[in-house]
Design a protein around this motif. Structure first.
Motif, mmCIF file in Angstrom:
data_model
loop_
_atom_site.group_PDB
_atom_site.id
_atom_site.type_symbol
_atom_site.label_atom_id
_atom_site.label_comp_id
_atom_site.label_asym_id
_atom_site.label_seq_id
_atom_site.Cartn_x
_atom_site.Cartn_y
_atom_site.Cartn_z
ATOM 1 N N VAL A 86 46.310 49.427 -16.738
ATOM 2 C CA VAL A 86 45.878 49.086 -15.372
ATOM 3 C C VAL A 86 46.751 49.845 -14.387
ATOM 4 O O VAL A 86 47.979 49.860 -14.514
ATOM 5 N N ILE A 87 46.110 50.497 -13.419
ATOM 6 C CA ILE A 87 46.826 51.199 -12.350
ATOM 7 C C ILE A 87 46.624 50.417 -11.062
ATOM 8 O O ILE A 87 45.486 50.106 -10.683
ATOM 9 N N SER A 88 47.733 50.083 -10.392
ATOM 10 C CA SER A 88 47.665 49.417 -9.089
ATOM 11 C C SER A 88 49.002 49.602 -8.396
ATOM 12 O O SER A 88 49.946 50.163 -8.964
ATOM 13 N N ASN A 89 49.104 49.092 -7.174
ATOM 14 C CA ASN A 89 50.384 49.129 -6.468
ATOM 15 C C ASN A 89 51.317 48.009 -6.915
ATOM 16 O O ASN A 89 52.393 47.841 -6.376
ATOM 17 N N GLY A 90 50.889 47.222 -7.894
ATOM 18 C CA GLY A 90 51.735 46.139 -8.395
ATOM 19 C C GLY A 90 51.423 44.810 -7.740
ATOM 20 O O GLY A 90 50.465 44.661 -6.985
ATOM 21 N N GLY A 91 52.249 43.811 -8.041
ATOM 22 C CA GLY A 91 52.051 42.469 -7.514
ATOM 23 C C GLY A 91 52.482 41.427 -8.523
ATOM 24 O O GLY A 91 52.923 41.744 -9.632
ATOM 25 N N ARG A 92 52.310 40.175 -8.146
ATOM 26 C CA ARG A 92 52.872 39.088 -8.963
ATOM 27 C C ARG A 92 52.171 38.898 -10.305
ATOM 28 O O ARG A 92 52.704 38.254 -11.201
ATOM 29 N N LEU A 93 50.950 39.470 -10.463
ATOM 30 C CA LEU A 93 50.225 39.303 -11.727
ATOM 31 C C LEU A 93 50.581 40.357 -12.777
ATOM 32 O O LEU A 93 50.106 40.288 -13.908
ATOM 33 N N VAL A 94 51.440 41.314 -12.392
ATOM 34 C CA VAL A 94 51.815 42.374 -13.348
ATOM 35 C C VAL A 94 52.506 41.784 -14.576
ATOM 36 O O VAL A 94 52.238 42.186 -15.710
ATOM 37 N N ALA A 95 53.382 40.812 -14.346
ATOM 38 C CA ALA A 95 54.122 40.214 -15.470
ATOM 39 C C ALA A 95 53.160 39.600 -16.486
ATOM 40 O O ALA A 95 53.318 39.784 -17.696
ATOM 41 N N GLN A 96 52.145 38.885 -15.992
ATOM 42 C CA GLN A 96 51.156 38.278 -16.892
ATOM 43 C C GLN A 96 50.351 39.358 -17.620
ATOM 44 O O GLN A 96 50.128 39.270 -18.834
ATOM 45 N N LEU A 97 49.939 40.378 -16.885
ATOM 46 C CA LEU A 97 49.171 41.482 -17.472
ATOM 47 C C LEU A 97 49.930 42.095 -18.645
ATOM 48 O O LEU A 97 49.378 42.300 -19.733
ATOM 49 N N GLU A 98 51.213 42.391 -18.414
ATOM 50 C CA GLU A 98 52.015 43.043 -19.453
ATOM 51 C C GLU A 98 52.303 42.091 -20.616
ATOM 52 O O GLU A 98 52.311 42.506 -21.776
ATOM 53 N N ALA A 99 52.500 40.812 -20.307
ATOM 54 C CA ALA A 99 52.748 39.829 -21.367
ATOM 55 C C ALA A 99 51.535 39.706 -22.290
ATOM 56 O O ALA A 99 51.675 39.400 -23.479
ATOM 57 N N GLU A 100 50.346 39.993 -21.741
ATOM 58 C CA GLU A 100 49.116 39.889 -22.529
ATOM 59 C C GLU A 100 48.774 41.197 -23.255
ATOM 60 O O GLU A 100 47.732 41.301 -23.888
ATOM 61 N N GLY A 101 49.661 42.205 -23.124
ATOM 62 C CA GLY A 101 49.529 43.392 -23.958
ATOM 63 C C GLY A 101 49.094 44.672 -23.271
ATOM 64 O O GLY A 101 49.105 45.738 -23.880
ATOM 65 N N SER A 102 48.692 44.596 -21.992
ATOM 66 C CA SER A 102 48.287 45.803 -21.267
ATOM 67 C C SER A 102 49.514 46.536 -20.738
ATOM 68 O O SER A 102 50.583 45.952 -20.563
#
Length: 367
Positions: A35-51
């Motif tokens: 996923v490409i974005s400017n970031g934000g508070r959901l990045v941690a969840q995204l990465e924890a789920e394997g992306s």
């Protein structure tokens, strides 16, 4: 497959939630998700789920953002994804400008999603430029066909948004602890039949219509809940609505909850949920969530909300602006209660399966 999804930021919202859901599903199915974005508070969840997350400033409407076109092209060449999925207009423009200069024989396949009824102009048209275009409801598909007649209809695929029945339990009730805290905070709601208007505080959500409905039910046990927060830019409108409630004599029968993270519990203690949007919504996820929880919904019969009510509770549909119709329905349902259908097609599993299926079909198709 390797799939890249692109959106402005990962803070909150339906598009963001959908991006995470697709990312997690891709990983579970053995694919690679970026996923490409400017970031934000959901990045941690995204990465924890394997992306994987790649932070790039693809969120600001300014000339300087065009510098990201070259960066994105280099990134696409390096990562060599099978599919690029564009989910928002500004990053879609940047990614499309990068993608179109790549070798047509080997470049990734391009998917766009039309998430909303965007203003009709050249800027918005970018969301129809995918080799495959996902529309989040039949209403959105009709909107694209009407406003962009040069877009081939066979490029358009309707994939409704979806919810998880395992997380939205039909007829579920909140815990006694939550209920005690709720009544301590909002004692005026105790022993009342709650009519709830969920959603952020904006002029489009129909708050004035809601107040008219509450005013007409003055000799009843009904109490209105406006469940949603106001963006700093909308504080003036919030004050307008509170003033209007005073003028209409309903200030003591309407509660403004502000932003809540426990909307599911609030809906579960409501008698009826209302959707009074003044313009058609592309889908109407909150309406679906309320129906999935077993709550009857009264809604204006346009856009995605009309589609959802058609499938789960047709009797809840009323014409746009028909507050009298809403009042009559509330009174009728008091003597003859109704319940929405318990099973429904708008599930998260179906949405994810159809989305990844579209990726696979496109990736395998001739260019």
């Amino acid at each position: 497959m390797k799939v890249i999804q692109i959106l402005p930021e990962l803070e909150s919202g339906g598009v963001e939630r959908g991006t995470l859901e697709v990312g997690q599903y891709l990983i579970e199915q053995g694919h690679e998700s970026i996923v490409i974005s400017n970031g934000g508070r959901l990045v941690a969840q995204l990465e924890a789920e394997g992306s994987r997350h790649i932070t790039l400033p693809v969120h600001k409407k300014r000339l300087n953002s065009l510098k990201q076109v070259k960066v994105l092209r280099a990134l696409f060449e390096q990562e060599r994804p099978d599919v690029i999925h564009l989910r928002s207009r500004l990053p879609a423009w940047l990614a499309w400008l990068a993608w179109r200069k790549m070798d047509p024989k080997t470049r990734p396949r391009l998917v766009t999603t039309v998430h909303g009824m965007y203003s009709v102009n050249f800027y918005s048209k970018i969301m129809t430029r995918g080799e495959a275009v996902i529309c989040v409801s039949n209403s959105v598909k009709d909107y694209v066909i009407k406003n962009y007649p040069d877009v081939p209809e066979d490029k358009l695929t309707v994939i409704h948004r979806g919810v998880d029945p395992a997380k939205l339990i039909y007829d579920a009730l909140p815990s006694d602890e939550w209920l005690a805290e709720w009544h301590a905070q909002f004692p005026e709601t105790k022993n009342k039949k709650l009519l709830t208007l969920p959603g952020r505080i904006t002029r489009l959500k129909g708050h004035e219509d809601f107040l008219k409905i509450i005013a007409a039910l003055k000799d009843s046990d009904y109490h209105g809940l406006i469940a949603g927060g106001a963006h700093p830019k909308k504080i003036q409108y919030l004050e307008e609505i509170k003033t209007l409630a005073q003028e209409m004599g309903v200030a003591d029968r309407v509660t403004f909850t502000g932003h809540r993270s426990d909307l599911q519990n609030i809906i579960s203690i409501s008698s009826i949920v209302l959707s009074l949007t003044q313009q058609p919504e592309s889908f109407g996820r909150t309406t679906l969530e309320a129906l999935a929880l077993g709550k009857p919904v009264i809604g204006y019969e346009h856009g995605g909300v009309g589609e959802i009510l058609d499938a789960l509770l047709p009797s809840g549909k009323i014409p746009l602006g028909d507050t009298e119709g809403a009042i009559n329905l509330i009174k009728a349902w008091e003597t003859h209660p109704v319940k929405p259908e318990k099973t429904y097609p708008f599930t998260l599993a179906r949405m994810l399966s159809q989305t990844v299926g579209l990726y696979q079909t496109l990736a395998a198709s001739r260019r």
